[in-house]
Design an enzyme around this catalytic site. Sequence first.
Site, PDB file in Angstrom:
ATOM      1  CD  GLU A   1      42.396  37.278 -38.021  1.00 46.26           C
ATOM      2  OE1 GLU A   1      42.454  36.045 -38.029  1.00 46.26           O
ATOM      3  OE2 GLU A   1      42.154  37.953 -39.041  1.00 46.26           O
ATOM      4  CG  ASP A   2      46.068  35.233 -38.474  1.00 48.41           C
ATOM      5  OD1 ASP A   2      45.359  36.264 -38.491  1.00 48.41           O
ATOM      6  OD2 ASP A   2      46.414  34.638 -39.514  1.00 48.41           O
TER       7      ASP A   2
ATOM      8  CG  ASP B   1      48.618  43.973 -41.775  1.00 51.34           C
ATOM      9  OD1 ASP B   1      49.406  44.806 -41.306  1.00 51.34           O
ATOM     10  OD2 ASP B   1      48.649  43.616 -42.969  1.00 51.34           O
TER      11      ASP B   1
ATOM     12  CE  LYS C   1      52.907  42.546 -39.633  1.00 49.93           C
ATOM     13  NZ  LYS C   1      52.758  42.125 -41.059  1.00 49.93           N
TER      14      LYS C   1
ATOM     15  CG  PHE D   1      54.927  38.601 -44.673  1.00 46.47           C
ATOM     16  CD1 PHE D   1      53.701  39.231 -44.846  1.00 46.47           C
ATOM     17  CD2 PHE D   1      54.996  37.228 -44.849  1.00 46.47           C
ATOM     18  CE1 PHE D   1      52.571  38.506 -45.206  1.00 46.47           C
ATOM     19  CE2 PHE D   1      53.874  36.497 -45.210  1.00 46.47           C
ATOM     20  CZ  PHE D   1      52.661  37.140 -45.392  1.00 46.47           C
TER      21      PHE D   1
ATOM     22  CG  ASP E   1      49.085  32.001 -45.311  1.00 43.91           C
ATOM     23  OD1 ASP E   1      48.513  32.892 -44.631  1.00 43.91           O
ATOM     24  OD2 ASP E   1      48.945  31.900 -46.542  1.00 43.91           O
TER      25      ASP E   1
HETATM   26  P1  IMP Z   1      43.778  42.912 -41.883  1.00 41.03           P
HETATM   27  O1  IMP Z   1      43.910  43.273 -40.449  1.00 41.03           O
HETATM   28  O2  IMP Z   1      42.404  43.030 -42.422  1.00 41.03           O
HETATM   29  O3  IMP Z   1      44.773  43.666 -42.736  1.00 41.03           O
HETATM   30  O4  IMP Z   1      44.128  41.423 -42.154  1.00 41.03           O
HETATM   31  C1  IMP Z   1      44.646  40.573 -41.247  1.00 41.03           C
HETATM   32  C2  IMP Z   1      45.028  39.326 -42.028  1.00 41.03           C
HETATM   33  O5  IMP Z   1      46.142  39.607 -42.868  1.00 41.03           O
HETATM   34  C3  IMP Z   1      45.501  38.237 -41.097  1.00 41.03           C
HETATM   35  O6  IMP Z   1      44.451  37.415 -40.721  1.00 41.03           O
HETATM   36  C4  IMP Z   1      46.511  37.516 -41.952  1.00 41.03           C
HETATM   37  O7  IMP Z   1      45.882  36.515 -42.704  1.00 41.03           O
HETATM   38  C5  IMP Z   1      47.045  38.552 -42.879  1.00 41.03           C
HETATM   39  N1  IMP Z   1      48.363  39.047 -42.446  1.00 41.03           N
HETATM   40  C6  IMP Z   1      48.667  40.279 -42.000  1.00 41.03           C
HETATM   41  N2  IMP Z   1      49.965  40.389 -41.671  1.00 41.03           N
HETATM   42  C7  IMP Z   1      50.502  39.170 -41.904  1.00 41.03           C
HETATM   43  C8  IMP Z   1      51.834  38.632 -41.729  1.00 41.03           C
HETATM   44  O8  IMP Z   1      52.791  39.277 -41.292  1.00 41.03           O
HETATM   45  N3  IMP Z   1      51.979  37.328 -42.073  1.00 41.03           N
HETATM   46  C9  IMP Z   1      50.956  36.564 -42.539  1.00 41.03           C
HETATM   47  N4  IMP Z   1      49.713  37.029 -42.701  1.00 41.03           N
HETATM   48  C10 IMP Z   1      49.487  38.324 -42.395  1.00 41.03           C
HETATM   49 MG    MG Z   2      43.832  35.642 -41.692  1.00 39.17          MG
END
Ligand code: IMP
Ligand code: MG
Length: 177
Positions: free
Chosen positions: A97-98, A101, A129, A150, A157
């Site tokens: 995963e990138d 969050d 994060k 961000f 993206d």
């Molecule tokens: P979560 O952990 O379910 O909130 O979602 C993670 C996803 O949120 C990542 O795969 C990204 O696509 C997106 N995301 C979270 N933070 C960022 C950021 O700083 N920049 C771009 N995409 C983000």
């Molecule tokens: Mg994503």
Amino acid sequence: MNNDIEKVLISQEELNKRMDEMAEDLNKKYQGQEPIVIPVLNGAMIFASDMIKRLTFKLTIDPMKASSYAGASSTGKVKIVQDVKSDVNGRPVIFMEDIIDTGRTLKALSEEMHKRGAKSVEVVAMLDKPETRVVDFHADEYGFKAPNEFLVGYGLDYNGLYRNLPYIGVLKQEVYA
Ligand code: IMP
Ligand code: MG
């Protein structure tokens, strides 16, 4: 540097070095196993392809796509938009995963793979994060801790743009103001 970028947070060189280290860990752990590597599209595609080239064990690549995001803020629901083609029952699973969050996406996808009988589930993230986490979830392995800003580049993206930047950067406020 791209005009819309405030500053470079993590350079290609730093990413390369860290990916070497992470790959070394994974190469020790998965020799002799045959995991399914699941890049979480679209964000993980750059990181995952760089990581996968460093892996020396037998593996299958089978991407998945989940949606929970619109613009810069999370909507909270995780939906599988594209599923894996493989039968994960009895196989180790490695998600790539990138960024983690809120943690919702990977928590939901990991639980789904456990439900399907995966032998093990590991999450390898480029960035973590921790300040914005809303569910109890930790990546097993991550490249760098990210500030609560961000970020774009290296797959990340803003409304579909900037994924191709070969570094991780902070977007200028005025771009999404
Ligand atoms: P979560 O952990 O379910 O909130 O979602 C993670 C996803 O949120 C990542 O795969 C990204 O696509 C997106 N995301 C979270 N933070 C960022 C950021 O700083 N920049 C771009 N995409 C983000
Ligand atoms: Mg994503």
